[in-house]
Design a protein around this motif. Structure first.
Motif, PDB file in Angstrom:
ATOM      1  N   PRO A  69       0.833  -1.207   0.000  1.00  0.00           N
ATOM      2  CA  PRO A  69       0.000   0.000   0.000  1.00  0.00           C
ATOM      3  C   PRO A  69       0.870   1.261   0.000  1.00  0.00           C
ATOM      4  O   PRO A  69       1.861   1.343   0.732  1.00  0.00           O
ATOM      5  N   MET A  70       0.494   2.235  -0.837  1.00  0.00           N
ATOM      6  CA  MET A  70       1.280   3.463  -0.971  1.00  0.00           C
ATOM      7  C   MET A  70       0.497   4.692  -0.496  1.00  0.00           C
ATOM      8  O   MET A  70       0.966   5.812  -0.630  1.00  0.00           O
ATOM      9  N   GLY A  71      -0.709   4.490   0.048  1.00  0.00           N
ATOM     10  CA  GLY A  71      -1.531   5.611   0.456  1.00  0.00           C
ATOM     11  C   GLY A  71      -2.416   6.106  -0.663  1.00  0.00           C
ATOM     12  O   GLY A  71      -2.138   5.876  -1.845  1.00  0.00           O
ATOM     13  N   ASP A  72      -3.520   6.739  -0.311  1.00  0.00           N
ATOM     14  CA  ASP A  72      -4.485   7.272  -1.282  1.00  0.00           C
ATOM     15  C   ASP A  72      -4.995   6.189  -2.223  1.00  0.00           C
ATOM     16  O   ASP A  72      -5.310   6.455  -3.394  1.00  0.00           O
ATOM     17  N   GLY A  73      -5.074   4.960  -1.719  1.00  0.00           N
ATOM     18  CA  GLY A  73      -5.590   3.861  -2.517  1.00  0.00           C
ATOM     19  C   GLY A  73      -4.611   3.281  -3.514  1.00  0.00           C
ATOM     20  O   GLY A  73      -4.963   2.359  -4.260  1.00  0.00           O
ATOM     21  N   TYR A 129       1.608  -0.614  -4.818  1.00  0.00           N
ATOM     22  CA  TYR A 129       2.835  -0.861  -5.591  1.00  0.00           C
ATOM     23  C   TYR A 129       3.111  -2.357  -5.581  1.00  0.00           C
ATOM     24  O   TYR A 129       3.235  -2.967  -4.522  1.00  0.00           O
ATOM     25  N   GLN A 145      -2.203   6.820 -12.422  1.00  0.00           N
ATOM     26  CA  GLN A 145      -3.370   7.449 -11.834  1.00  0.00           C
ATOM     27  C   GLN A 145      -4.155   8.241 -12.896  1.00  0.00           C
ATOM     28  O   GLN A 145      -3.653   8.571 -13.968  1.00  0.00           O
TER      29      GLN A 145
END
Length: 265
Positions: free
Chosen positions: A167-171, A174, A196
């Motif tokens: 998880p890399m944040g903001d959904g 990676y 994105q």
């Protein structure tokens, strides 16, 4: 981590297609301290980037119709023909059928189902890059893709890759890539990232990027931009990884810099 103990599915070669190879050699020599060695008059302008006498990449003129300047990542294969069949069966396209490169090995060029170009190298006399995971050499490969689920399934089918989703944040997620046949304790070699919406809306396409290790990300970034490189991501710190930047060379070929250990993603 990358290693020169190559197994199928692991990156074992990179080369740059450039519209002006002399100018490109001058740029990368200034940025990374590389030297250039021609592959000979019969090689059509192709040659090798070297560091301390070891090959760390290659460069040649653009030869495919409509080709744009770019770095191509090649993955090891024991059988280029079998890989070509696997690529087509998995929904990819063969851009260049397997063929001999003198006595050095066999190569082929493909496009994955999301539009990213890549190649394979089947070694004979030339096993591949002679130095990786050092400053001014390849340390990581990364795919930015329009469809990460489709890309992961494709490369899993063709190369038997495995993934660890981080998880890399903001959904954002990676996908850390590992070669299943690696004999290294740490088999991670690259990553896959979903483009994105804002990047897709701006026209971004699927493409592989090489990451080069550096001893000073900011100094190398400043040198590259001074010589005409265009900024994609300015130097930034990434927790547990290091300091990185993403650029396009003066002709538009993307590459990235990193000081740190990308395998810690």
């Amino acid at each position: 981590m990358l290693t020169t103990d190559y197994v199928p599915g692991m990156p074992n070669w990179i080369d740059l297609g450039a519209p002006d190879t002399d100018d490109a050699v001058a740029f990368y020599s200034a940025v990374f301290g590389w030297t250039y060695r021609s592959a000979g008059p019969e090689a059509g302008g192709y040659g090798f980037f070297q560091l301390d006498g070891r090959t760390v990449g290659a460069i040649g003129p653009l030869t495919e119709e409509g080709a744009t300047p770019s770095w191509t990542v090649y993955f090891h294969t024991a059988d280029a023909e079998a890989t070509a069949r696997a690529v087509e069966a998995a929904g990819g396209a063969v851009r260049m059928a397997p063929g001999d490169v003198f006595t050095a090995g066999r190569m082929a060029a493909f496009t994955d189902p999301t539009g990213a170009d890549f190649g394979v190298w089947q070694p004979r006399e030339n096993p591949g890059l002679q130095a990786v995971m050092e400053p001014d050499t390849l340390v990581w490969t990364e795919l930015y893709t329009t469809d990460d689920a489709a890309a992961k399934e494709f490369y899993r089918t063709v190369f038997s890759w495995t993934y660890q989703d981080m998880p890399m944040g903001d959904g954002m997620v990676y996908g850390v890539v590992s070669s299943s046949g690696s004999r290294a304790e740490d088999a991670t070699q690259g990553g896959i990232m979903q483009l994105q919406k804002e990047h897709l809306d701006a026209g971004a396409v699927s493409e592989w990027h090489p990451y080069f290790g550096v001893t000073d990300c900011d100094a190398t970034y400043e040198m590259a931009t001074k010589l005409g490189a265009r900024v994609q991501i300015p130097p930034m710190d990434v927790p547990r990884v290091g300091r990185l930047a993403a650029l396009q060379d003066p002709w538009g070929a993307p590459f990235a810099l990193i000081k740190g250990d990308p395998t810690m993603t």
